[in-house]
Write an enzyme that holds these catalytic residues in place. Structure first.
Site, PDB file in Angstrom:
ATOM      1  N   SER A 281       0.635  -1.050  -0.059  1.00 33.10           N
ATOM      2  CA  SER A 281      -0.054  -0.027  -0.048  1.00 33.10           C
ATOM      3  C   SER A 281       0.824   1.243  -0.037  1.00 33.10           C
ATOM      4  CB  SER A 281      -1.030   0.048   1.235  1.00 33.10           C
ATOM      5  OG  SER A 281      -0.338  -0.077   2.333  1.00 33.10           O
TER       6      SER A 281
ATOM      7  N   ASN B 275      -3.230  -1.276  13.272  1.00 30.70           N
ATOM      8  CA  ASN B 275      -4.670  -1.019  12.957  1.00 30.70           C
ATOM      9  C   ASN B 275      -5.043   0.321  13.741  1.00 30.70           C
ATOM     10  OD1 ASN B 275      -4.602  -3.464  12.169  1.00 30.70           O
ATOM     11  ND2 ASN B 275      -5.671  -4.552  13.781  1.00 30.70           N
TER      12      ASN B 275
ATOM     13  N   THR C 211     -38.491  25.921 -15.266  1.00 24.02           N
ATOM     14  CA  THR C 211     -38.574  24.550 -14.844  1.00 24.02           C
ATOM     15  C   THR C 211     -38.943  23.541 -15.904  1.00 24.02           C
ATOM     16  OG1 THR C 211     -40.977  24.838 -14.754  1.00 24.02           O
ATOM     17  CG2 THR C 211     -39.804  25.440 -12.611  1.00 24.02           C
ATOM     18  N   HIS C 212     -38.536  22.478 -15.648  1.00 26.28           N
ATOM     19  CA  HIS C 212     -38.616  21.586 -16.931  1.00 26.28           C
ATOM     20  C   HIS C 212     -37.744  21.820 -18.089  1.00 26.28           C
ATOM     21  CE1 HIS C 212     -41.859  19.208 -15.171  1.00 26.28           C
ATOM     22  NE2 HIS C 212     -42.359  20.314 -14.627  1.00 26.28           N
TER      23      HIS C 212
ATOM     24  N   SER D 197     -10.813  22.785 -30.624  1.00 26.82           N
ATOM     25  CA  SER D 197     -10.855  21.278 -31.359  1.00 26.82           C
ATOM     26  C   SER D 197      -9.525  20.989 -32.144  1.00 26.82           C
ATOM     27  CB  SER D 197     -11.973  21.055 -32.125  1.00 26.82           C
ATOM     28  OG  SER D 197     -11.845  20.255 -33.026  1.00 26.82           O
TER      29      SER D 197
ATOM     30  N   LYS E 187     -14.179  25.988 -33.078  1.00 32.27           N
ATOM     31  CA  LYS E 187     -14.711  25.439 -31.768  1.00 32.27           C
ATOM     32  C   LYS E 187     -14.249  26.018 -30.446  1.00 32.27           C
ATOM     33  CE  LYS E 187     -17.613  22.761 -31.123  1.00 32.27           C
ATOM     34  NZ  LYS E 187     -17.695  21.332 -30.783  1.00 32.27           N
TER      35      LYS E 187
ATOM     36  N   GLU F 199     -17.953  20.566 -18.531  1.00 33.37           N
ATOM     37  CA  GLU F 199     -18.399  19.272 -18.864  1.00 33.37           C
ATOM     38  C   GLU F 199     -17.474  18.090 -17.853  1.00 33.37           C
ATOM     39  OE1 GLU F 199     -18.476  18.858 -23.328  1.00 33.37           O
ATOM     40  OE2 GLU F 199     -17.091  20.420 -22.934  1.00 33.37           O
TER      41      GLU F 199
END
Lengths: 454, 454, 454, 454
Positions: free
Chosen positions: B22, B109, B154-155, B276, B282, B289
């Site tokens: 580890s 521990n 809304t929606h 891009s 772009k 994102e």
């Protein structure tokens, strides 16, 4: 300079640069990226967009970049956003402006999808081999100690006797299914995105079937928008990995129990256990516990990717950059786990005495009920009559085989002297001789079947 | 040699060694590990188990080890299973066998639980600060452009007008809750495991309250078995991280939409967008994102740990080694994400014209219904009457404000000349003046409240 | 009385009884349970364990029980722990003690696995049909309005022009993959557990191949321990459902955007939208939002089952009772969702004007770079030159097609008069004619391919 | 008719109607919905929007609707989309058009958020009580058999002796943390959304503080957009439930092991076990297995909601309809589970002989090392010396206490006659007397502390 440098007038914010940089992890794709670029260069040349000379320069340059990665001499720049940028940047350094022709008609969107699919296909092959290793170790265990009896469990309570061979094969079959899934995942990954361009297809008159053949893909992606956004193959890989992880966790749990002093059915080899920094006597089954624990991580990777994919609107959204790390992590996790488990299983020593002594009389209760069925008692009544016998001996701290015939006959007149034959362990095992049962003959048949499947 | 070397007669299998190691990730705990060891050494000395001289040697040795880590000169050995082993091994090299006294009455521990809690407590503090940064950026946006009207949704359909200040504050409040959760997670992490030994408590007469005070813990774990197995604090941290990730994903989604050409309400600064490799025009909102996509990863980490914890039988099972990577990954993910978002939000430019022109007449339909309520019409009937008006204008491609009074009166006699007042945008905003509403006065009040909370 | 009544001397605790009862949900398996029992009765008869008369009684009794379920007259008793108990209890009432012979050599462990696999196989078939419905609706959309141009997006920013046909097919292909996965899941479910007994195989000399054939399974489970514990088929079903849910969420997200006033590319039919209780003007795309939201639920079901399976030690553990509800819920979720989406997609009206006006000049930037490539400019340089043009027009609020030739020539001498041809939308579409591209011809080919696959 | 009937000219598609309908599950909110409406009616009256008479009619009508629900006489209509619609529809039938005034200035968006918060607050209280029940049962176990020694485990291997009291308390403390989390979840739920309207605030001059007080909320939501979209409280509830589920799964796993014949430490009462339909001898720990298995379901519900929340763009999106079922299911799951576990724990019978005989000599190895530390040996060397002794006895199949002094002295001269004192079980327990240790005194103290916390 990034591949899109010049588009904006400002330098990229430093925090954004760090957030965006994928080279630290997608560098693993260098081999696939160069393979893809070689094939694309051939495609451009075939389409008349590269001269023979240009193609040669690009091919040699790419091979040189590959060597630098392989030899560890590749040096990245802060502007290397990702592996594609890094390769093209270095190629440009090596061969000059002609390198700039390589990206004609290609986008990082179809390029990365191609690289990643190739990587996943190879990863499936490698995991397939490792799973086979674990399954083979179980088959070897089954073969070496096939007919040793031990208690079979349901609800972690002794239920009916089984053999060690049957048990070990019972842990191998799930891995065979995992292989199936890995192969199915590989097959569904084997679809070429290259030539999809950024999203709408390429303007280059490239032969995509030829590209697919050159790179080892079985099919060509039929829709460019789908081609650059489809990450189903990664999700399938992660699902196959997670379910494989579940099977390994179940194998591990059983062996943790079986190798402890309370069950004592098997002994772990000392090369596969660890000790305690404080308690000098401890030998701990760490690899098994890690196998159990890592199932969580594998599930986390699966769900992580599925969540990332949820609700994405466009052909390519940057969210998709999150696709690779869970896949790499799942592969690494299983690649570390399975060899350790293969060794551990191979070196397991069954303890026949503890196994046999762990089979209590009471597990023949079903046989006793079957005995009554043989005497014409409907099973449901037979079940209740034997339950009564069990309760009676339990109350008196006796074993079923110690209860005298007279007592049995008090319970039901159908009990006769021959009832005591049911307590014969080998005979009980042999009775379960239908396909898939624990009878030695059935297990021998089963082992043959598994060996063939392997 | 490992800390338990000598217990087994075989060398550890190489695959198991790699699986078990580890140090590659728990090396991050070196600072906390050394802090814990310093406190423990003091405790041993106070209990008479270390002489003043021994204590001095150990303390100086530990400080030296810390410097080596800080300066990057620490060299790990293959036998360094974990950070605890690495530190003790190096300490032994530096100060000789007296180092062997440090582990008296302590186990890895309780040691690792102590280290990890300290790390999480510090991580909570740091994330708290970063969340505050994002929230403050939103508050600054709210303040700078407080009363700009834009359509509220809304929606994802225009619903009623709101102000930019109200919108931005609406995105800040969830972050305040995240801070609450991070603080609660920190507080619940602030419980000292050290002194729990391997599982049963320590035989050393150490003052655990003093240890807690020295290390900055508020309380002492009341049960040693629970102390070494409890990872609730890590799960809480991951839950707080995942829900924070959800909020950032929602903020990001809104801004992706608002900054695109179709909505056009805000402009992202060029330092926060990317281009891009193929399409020269772009400008992509990558950080947003990624903020949306990384919510998946954070949820994956949460679920991964919960799964790992499920059904663990003992005080300490090796499965718990899987606790740290998801926590580290969640911290790193958020640490990379939030500064980028803070910058992005700070540099957002609202576009007042697009915002205002995005407010269609139809969003005053509720005001129109309220108007009828004011004339004594029960709301439910008013709703239906306005629906009728909406349908009528829709059929004719008109706006509600274009429908002549006569037509309104055909629908209901309660409509009068003053109905056209409802189409006044500023008046509509001002009507929602109850606590928490979008009226400028209410928003000013709200902003004050948020500033105080920050 | 439960099927195991008589084993214990106490009555089951009431809270435990409520916790254990699975009849409220596994009652859905009544048909499969009775099918399995009919086949098992035939098997017992063939093995000489039931007389012709007994078989007849059992068969008629079972058919009667089935009728009672179908007609809604079946009455359950509090002691009916599960569907198996309920059926056997009722059968006993109907035909007397001979019913007690049916459970000979069979356990609820192999029985429930058989029932559940049958159910999942049928569910796969039904979902396959519904997915096909959605895909066909998309294909119909593609066909009806195939060549309508609209902006194609990456990063939710206009990228390159595509056609509506190409877009719609791009949403259909993922569903074809979902069908593949459902079929693969069905095939892997098609393995007979019956005859595995409780865990060790059955003592009845039953022909398992014949059982499999009678019930429609393709293969016989090769190992009894695995047969009663294997729930891979349920996990695969849930994964297929979750990934299908992801695809529906992505389709939904796109349509929510495209049907809103800001994009305006399509109109939802009024039969597929809902209104607001407060705002009279609202029409909300509820079914699409639910499609997006329910992806979460489907993922939750998948992860829930995987977690339940983690680390199970025995052949059958009661934890497995948790396998059915997530599967039923996933099936119900998708069964409610897909018909609504099929209708919605079928009734979508594209808005050609909004689509075309949504295509900004700037999306021809790649074509402009390709133009330069045609003039011999390496792509990377061409990209930078066009970026410069884009920046220039952006600064002046112009479109690319408005920039005079002279300005273009200032940027690069390779620009000539014919550069303005690149702004022809239909020509741009036509250029992406390679397999899978958006050119009308390629899309026509693609549509044919998809129709065949359907 | 729906609450928005009249907005569209078409009837809602039947598949959409079925998909949208939430009454089948949100009917559980009827009490909270009516409470909220009563408070809102009071608010409207206070704001002068309802006359005293109208208020009286509405109040009496609502109380009548509540009675119908309580008495099971409420009849729903197909047009009852949700509980709010159902209540308002019935109210209208009962009291006529004045019912239409109730929705003035209120939206279903703030209404449902209010209802749901109230429900969650009450659910937290109820779960708190049930968790307390389990914890109290553990405390009772601890008290009744406090000082019984049994082996303490790490890695499921005997590690050091502990007492049953210590063990039982070790299982209770996590539940105390669960209570903390439930209370924190309740507190964060205690924020009033009512008055936020659909998204932008209400136009009604209502006193939101008074509303909050009337309904039992501690605070008022400060931002209307946030108020209608915030589901953090539901996520927190589900997280608290999932982590509680983890703790119950761990308790269950331990008890499954401890109550099996191999460990044999405790006996389950016969009222809490079940039998097998096939194997007459079986007694299965079903409630414990279900406790372990249901952890998966609880995690699935948590992740399901988090996924649903990811990336939501607007104040209220219909996706939020998916918030209630996971919460209800988590509550039901825990409500069925905890009473069964409370009974099971209360009726556990420890088996002191098996516990004591399960403590092997080797668990005193740490004490032996401590013994050497007492003789001046640094711990690390002491650890290695005792390891040597352990290895030696292991090879000869002896116990540590059987190894003669001479042999010990061959290992290290520091061993003396008194070394054998370390094998005294009670003395070993007593040595771990620091706070939180297993020494009887420390456990007594701990028990007192726990009782206080309960």
């Amino acid at each position: 300079m990034t591949l899109w440098g010049g588009r904006t007038s400002k330098e990229l914010d430093e925090a954004v640069r760090r957030l965006n940089a994928s080279l630290p992890f997608d560098v693993r794709l260098y081999g696939e990226d160069i393979d893809g670029s070689l094939a694309w260069a051939d495609g451009l040349a075939a389409a008349g967009l590269l001269s023979a000379e240009e193609l040669k320069a690009i091919r040699e340059g790419l091979q040189q970049v590959r060597r630098e990665f392989e030899e560890g001499t590749f040096e990245s720049e802060p502007s290397d956003e990702d592996i594609h940028t890094a390769v093209e940047r270095r190629l440009t350094e090596l061969i000059g402006p002609v390198a700039g022709k390589l990206h004609t008609g290609r986008s990082r969107n179809d390029q990365v999808a191609t690289d990643f699919r190739l990587w996943v296909m190879r990863a499936c092959d490698q995991l397939d081999e490792m799973v086979t290793g674990v399954a083979r170790a179980l088959a070897d265990q089954a073969e070496a100690h096939r007919d040793l009896p031990l208690p079979g469990y349901t609800h972690l309570r002794p239920a009916q006797p089984v053999t060690w061979g049957h048990w070990a094969l019972g842990r191998a079959w799930p891995l065979l299914r995992d292989r199936d899934r890995l192969r199915a995942a590989r097959e569904r990954a084997s679809v070429l995105p290259l030539g999809a361009g950024a999203l709408a297809g390429t303007t280059v008159a490239v032969d995509r079937q030829a590209l697919a053949a050159a790179l080892g893909f079985e099919r060509v992606a039929p829709n460019s928008l789908d081609a650059v956004s489809d990450r189903d193959f990664a999700a399938e890989f992660l699902f196959a990995a997670a379910l494989l992880g579940v099977h390994l966790s179940q194998l591990a749990e059983s062996l943790i129990l079986f190798s402890g002093p309370e069950f004592g059915f098997v002994q772990l080899d000392e090369a596969f256990v660890t000790g305690s920094s404080l308690m000098p006597q401890k030998v701990n089954p760490d690899p098994l516990e890690l196998a159990r624990g890592k199932a969580g991580r594998l599930m986390g990777s699966l769900i992580g990717l599925l969540v990332t994919l949820k609700g994405l609107p466009s052909a390519y959204d940057k969210d998709l950059q999150e696709d690779k790390e869970p896949v790499f992590d799942a592969y690494d996790t299983l690649s570390k786990l399975m060899p350790a488990l293969t060794g551990l299983v191979t070196n397991l020593s069954p303890n026949p005495e503890r196994m046999r002594s762990g089979v209590p009389d009471e597990v023949f209760a079903t046989d006793l009920a079957d005995y009554l069925v043989g005497k014409g008692v409907p099973f449901r009544r037979a079940h209740r009559l034997v339950s009564e016998a069990v309760q009676r001996v339990e109350g008196e701290g006796m074993a079923l085989s110690d209860l005298p015939l007279a007592s049995y006959r008090e319970i039901a007149p159908e009990f006769e002297e021959d009832l005591f034959d049911v307590f014969d362990l080998e005979a009980s095992l042999a009775r379960r001789s239908a396909v898939g049962g624990t009878a030695p003959g059935a297990v021998a048949e089963q082992l043959k079947q598994l060996r063939q499947a392997l």
